[in-house]
Design a protein around this motif. Structure first.
Motif, PDB file in Angstrom:
ATOM      1  N   ALA A 194       0.763  -1.297  -0.109  1.00 38.74           N
ATOM      2  CA  ALA A 194      -0.034   0.077  -0.016  1.00 38.74           C
ATOM      3  C   ALA A 194       0.783   1.151   0.086  1.00 38.74           C
ATOM      4  N   THR A 195       2.033   1.162   0.353  1.00 35.34           N
ATOM      5  CA  THR A 195       2.961   2.491   0.547  1.00 35.34           C
ATOM      6  C   THR A 195       4.300   2.649  -0.222  1.00 35.34           C
ATOM      7  N   ALA A 196       4.886   1.360  -0.595  1.00 40.28           N
ATOM      8  CA  ALA A 196       6.102   1.340  -0.921  1.00 40.28           C
ATOM      9  C   ALA A 196       6.314   2.094  -2.443  1.00 40.28           C
ATOM     10  N   SER A 197       5.072   2.043  -3.071  1.00 37.94           N
ATOM     11  CA  SER A 197       5.308   2.641  -4.437  1.00 37.94           C
ATOM     12  C   SER A 197       5.381   4.006  -4.483  1.00 37.94           C
ATOM     13  N   LYS A 198       5.207   4.721  -3.257  1.00 41.22           N
ATOM     14  CA  LYS A 198       5.129   6.182  -3.262  1.00 41.22           C
ATOM     15  C   LYS A 198       6.627   6.573  -2.767  1.00 41.22           C
ATOM     16  N   THR A 199       7.464   5.621  -2.503  1.00 38.89           N
ATOM     17  CA  THR A 199       8.925   5.779  -1.958  1.00 38.89           C
ATOM     18  C   THR A 199       9.715   6.738  -3.296  1.00 38.89           C
ATOM     19  N   PRO A 200      10.254   8.068  -2.756  1.00 36.88           N
ATOM     20  CA  PRO A 200      10.799   8.896  -3.802  1.00 36.88           C
ATOM     21  C   PRO A 200      12.278   8.509  -3.700  1.00 36.88           C
ATOM     22  N   THR A 201      12.947   8.945  -4.899  1.00 37.55           N
ATOM     23  CA  THR A 201      14.444   8.527  -5.242  1.00 37.55           C
ATOM     24  C   THR A 201      15.371   8.577  -3.979  1.00 37.55           C
ATOM     25  N   ASP A 202      15.189   9.528  -3.191  1.00 38.96           N
ATOM     26  CA  ASP A 202      15.866   9.586  -1.834  1.00 38.96           C
ATOM     27  C   ASP A 202      15.690   8.712  -0.770  1.00 38.96           C
ATOM     28  N   GLU A 203      14.284   8.116  -0.904  1.00 42.68           N
ATOM     29  CA  GLU A 203      13.848   6.916  -0.072  1.00 42.68           C
ATOM     30  C   GLU A 203      13.456   7.333   1.319  1.00 42.68           C
ATOM     31  N   ARG A 204      13.500   8.645   1.636  1.00 47.28           N
ATOM     32  CA  ARG A 204      12.882   9.239   2.783  1.00 47.28           C
ATOM     33  C   ARG A 204      11.526   9.146   2.838  1.00 47.28           C
ATOM     34  N   ILE A 205      10.683   8.394   3.561  1.00 46.95           N
ATOM     35  CA  ILE A 205       9.268   8.148   3.513  1.00 46.95           C
ATOM     36  C   ILE A 205       8.898   7.395   4.708  1.00 46.95           C
ATOM     37  N   SER A 206       7.797   7.821   5.367  1.00 50.10           N
ATOM     38  CA  SER A 206       7.025   7.071   6.399  1.00 50.10           C
ATOM     39  C   SER A 206       6.059   6.127   5.670  1.00 50.10           C
ATOM     40  N   LEU A 207       6.389   4.867   6.493  1.00 48.87           N
ATOM     41  CA  LEU A 207       5.223   3.626   5.992  1.00 48.87           C
ATOM     42  C   LEU A 207       4.235   3.510   7.146  1.00 48.87           C
ATOM     43  N   ILE A 208       4.138   4.129   7.824  1.00 40.41           N
ATOM     44  CA  ILE A 208       3.367   4.192   9.271  1.00 40.41           C
ATOM     45  C   ILE A 208       1.940   4.330   8.703  1.00 40.41           C
ATOM     46  N   PHE A 209       0.944   3.552   9.398  1.00 37.78           N
ATOM     47  CA  PHE A 209      -0.455   3.799   9.311  1.00 37.78           C
ATOM     48  C   PHE A 209      -0.798   3.726   7.933  1.00 37.78           C
ATOM     49  N   ALA A 210      -0.425   2.770   7.108  1.00 35.24           N
ATOM     50  CA  ALA A 210      -1.058   2.610   5.780  1.00 35.24           C
ATOM     51  C   ALA A 210      -2.537   2.334   5.585  1.00 35.24           C
ATOM     52  N   PRO A 211      -2.911   2.265   4.374  1.00 33.07           N
ATOM     53  CA  PRO A 211      -4.349   1.994   4.369  1.00 33.07           C
ATOM     54  C   PRO A 211      -4.474   0.442   3.792  1.00 33.07           C
ATOM     55  N   GLY A 212      -5.756   0.111   4.126  1.00 36.48           N
ATOM     56  CA  GLY A 212      -5.923  -1.405   3.827  1.00 36.48           C
ATOM     57  C   GLY A 212      -6.466  -2.060   5.364  1.00 36.48           C
ATOM     58  N   LYS A 213      -7.340  -2.960   5.005  1.00 32.67           N
ATOM     59  CA  LYS A 213      -7.728  -3.723   6.178  1.00 32.67           C
ATOM     60  C   LYS A 213      -6.793  -4.687   6.734  1.00 32.67           C
ATOM     61  N   ASN A 214      -5.853  -5.151   5.929  1.00 32.21           N
ATOM     62  CA  ASN A 214      -4.832  -5.977   6.316  1.00 32.21           C
ATOM     63  C   ASN A 214      -3.539  -5.621   6.775  1.00 32.21           C
ATOM     64  N   SER A 215      -3.521  -4.184   6.359  1.00 36.73           N
ATOM     65  CA  SER A 215      -2.122  -3.612   6.865  1.00 36.73           C
ATOM     66  C   SER A 215      -1.916  -3.367   8.317  1.00 36.73           C
ATOM     67  N   TYR A 216      -0.607  -4.006   8.553  1.00 34.47           N
ATOM     68  CA  TYR A 216      -0.031  -3.781  10.025  1.00 34.47           C
ATOM     69  C   TYR A 216       0.420  -2.087  10.067  1.00 34.47           C
ATOM     70  N   PRO A 217       0.037  -1.395  11.014  1.00 31.45           N
ATOM     71  CA  PRO A 217       0.211   0.145  11.053  1.00 31.45           C
ATOM     72  C   PRO A 217       1.569   0.558  11.332  1.00 31.45           C
ATOM     73  N   ILE A 218       2.330  -0.228  11.995  1.00 33.35           N
ATOM     74  CA  ILE A 218       3.876   0.029  12.392  1.00 33.35           C
ATOM     75  C   ILE A 218       4.924  -0.597  11.582  1.00 33.35           C
ATOM     76  N   ILE A 219       5.088  -0.318  10.333  1.00 31.04           N
ATOM     77  CA  ILE A 219       6.147  -0.912   9.726  1.00 31.04           C
ATOM     78  C   ILE A 219       7.236   0.166   9.115  1.00 31.04           C
ATOM     79  N   ASN A 220       8.225  -0.084   8.640  1.00 27.10           N
ATOM     80  CA  ASN A 220       9.089   0.707   8.430  1.00 27.10           C
ATOM     81  C   ASN A 220      10.580   0.318   7.727  1.00 27.10           C
ATOM     82  N   TYR A 221      11.089   1.246   6.788  1.00 28.05           N
ATOM     83  CA  TYR A 221      12.318   0.727   6.143  1.00 28.05           C
ATOM     84  C   TYR A 221      13.559   0.959   7.312  1.00 28.05           C
TER      85      TYR A 221
END
Length: 363
Positions: free
Chosen positions: A275-302
């Motif tokens: 739900a989130t990784a496709s939004k990663t910019p080229t410098d890869e600084r992005i939060s993956l926290i609180f992703a949408p989706g009924k099955n998504s675990y809310p605290i994941i990160n790079y």
């Protein structure tokens, strides 16, 4: 610092030909001079990444004995500061550098190496074998002192039919600069506007004064604090699941953005990644926290390696590039057996390509 957080040093000997053959087996050499002498690399920072580095280093040393990597579990805040200052070549961090930090230190790279998650654990006598439900707003209420008892109506509403104790909650937080604090407080901020407005997120925050609340250093310190403190609750990195299981701590199901309560496992983490990784910019600084989706675990990160693009020598640059080339390979450091051992998941191919592009900037 606990014994589990001590330095781990890997030193071995072999020939230059062995090093070249191993590199070729990994899919080709990284551009740079051959390493004719021993190179010393210091990795320091994230206690969440520490167990993975301690699996990686001896495995890598078998084929690259000319590289000596020393690992330290000092917290992401120290990893960031010591990589910026040049004390450490690799700053291990669960947190990426902020815009302000990047503006002040434009030569820094934030390179994802894997994907992790974070548990919320508790010590509730009689309930540690159950997975009680907790949400971002409830945890924010606990950590800002508005929810003080385990049988508070807000917690009871999330857990119908569960007999919760009429006992004070003991919230435990990190006292060191911590990427775990960064991602936990992001979860609270993204799910609870009042927390964002009052406390926000960071590797360190001004924790609200909560009667009975305690602090601990590193993930091992968090495990021990909860183990030794009945009725406590804490946030702990997934790479310490064996330790939390050994301590017989409870593990909460966390409320995600869709209102479902889920545990961290490969399916729920991968759902959040998708739900989130496709939004990663080229410098890869992005939060993956609180992703949408009924099955998504809310605290994941790079899990990041914070590295200077410009190294003090060509020798250091070549050593780092070769190590990261191996770490990012699905037949090297991102192999399933490494990831499974610490509860991580490997990077998607598209993110691996972005990370490799950043590694090429090291010189």
């Amino acid at each position: 610092m606990t014994s589990t957080e001590g330095n781990s040093q890997i030193i071995a000997t072999a020939t230059k030909g062995t090093m070249l053959a191993a590199a070729i087996a990994l899919g080709g050499l990284v551009a740079g001079p051959a390493l004719a002498k021993q190179t010393d690399i210091l990795e320091t920072g994230s206690s969440l990444l520490y167990p993975l580095f301690n699996l990686w280093v001896p495995a890598y040393a078998k084929h690259h004995p000319e590289l000596k990597i020393t690992t330290q579990s000092t917290g992401s805040g120290t990893g960031i500061s010591e990589s910026i200052s040049g004390i450490a070549q690799i700053g291990a961090s669960d947190a990426y550098l902020s815009n302000a930090q990047m503006k002040q230190h434009p030569g820094m790279l934030n390179i994802p190496l894997a994907i992790s998650s974070q548990m919320v654990n508790y010590n509730l006598p009689g309930l540690n074998h159950d997975h009680i439900n907790l949400s971002g707003p409830v945890l924010a209420g606990i950590y800002d002192g508005k929810i003080t008892k385990w049988d508070d109506p807000k917690i009871a509403k999330l857990n119908p039919g569960v007999k919760l104790p009429d006992h004070a909650i003991v919230p435990v937080h990190r006292t060191d600069g911590s990427g775990d604090t960064f991602i936990f407080t992001q979860y609270l901020s993204f799910s609870t506007p009042a927390w964002k407005d009052k406390v926000a997120y960071g590797t360190t925050v001004s924790w609200p004064a909560v009667q009975g609340g305690i602090g601990a250093e590193g993930n091992p310190g968090m495990v021990n604090a909860v183990k030794n403190t009945p009725y406590s609750v804490a946030y702990i990195g997934i790479s310490y699941k064996q330790a939390t299981d050994a301590a017989k701590l409870g593990e909460a199901k966390l409320g995600n953005r869709s209102g479902h309560f889920v545990l961290p496992d490969p399916m729920t983490v991968q759902a959040a990644v998708k739900a989130t990784a496709s939004k990663t910019p080229t410098d890869e600084r992005i939060s993956l926290i609180f992703a949408p989706g009924k099955n998504s675990y809310p605290i994941i990160n790079y899990e990041y390696a914070i590295v200077k693009a410009r190294q003090p020598s060509a020798q250091d640059a070549a050593a780092l590039k070769r190590f990261f080339d191996w770490a990012l390979s699905p037949s090297g450091g991102n192999a399933p057996h490494f990831m499974k051992a610490v509860g991580f998941v490997p990077l998607p191919k598209a993110i691996t390509r972005l990370s490799r592009a950043q590694v090429k900037k090291i010189s």
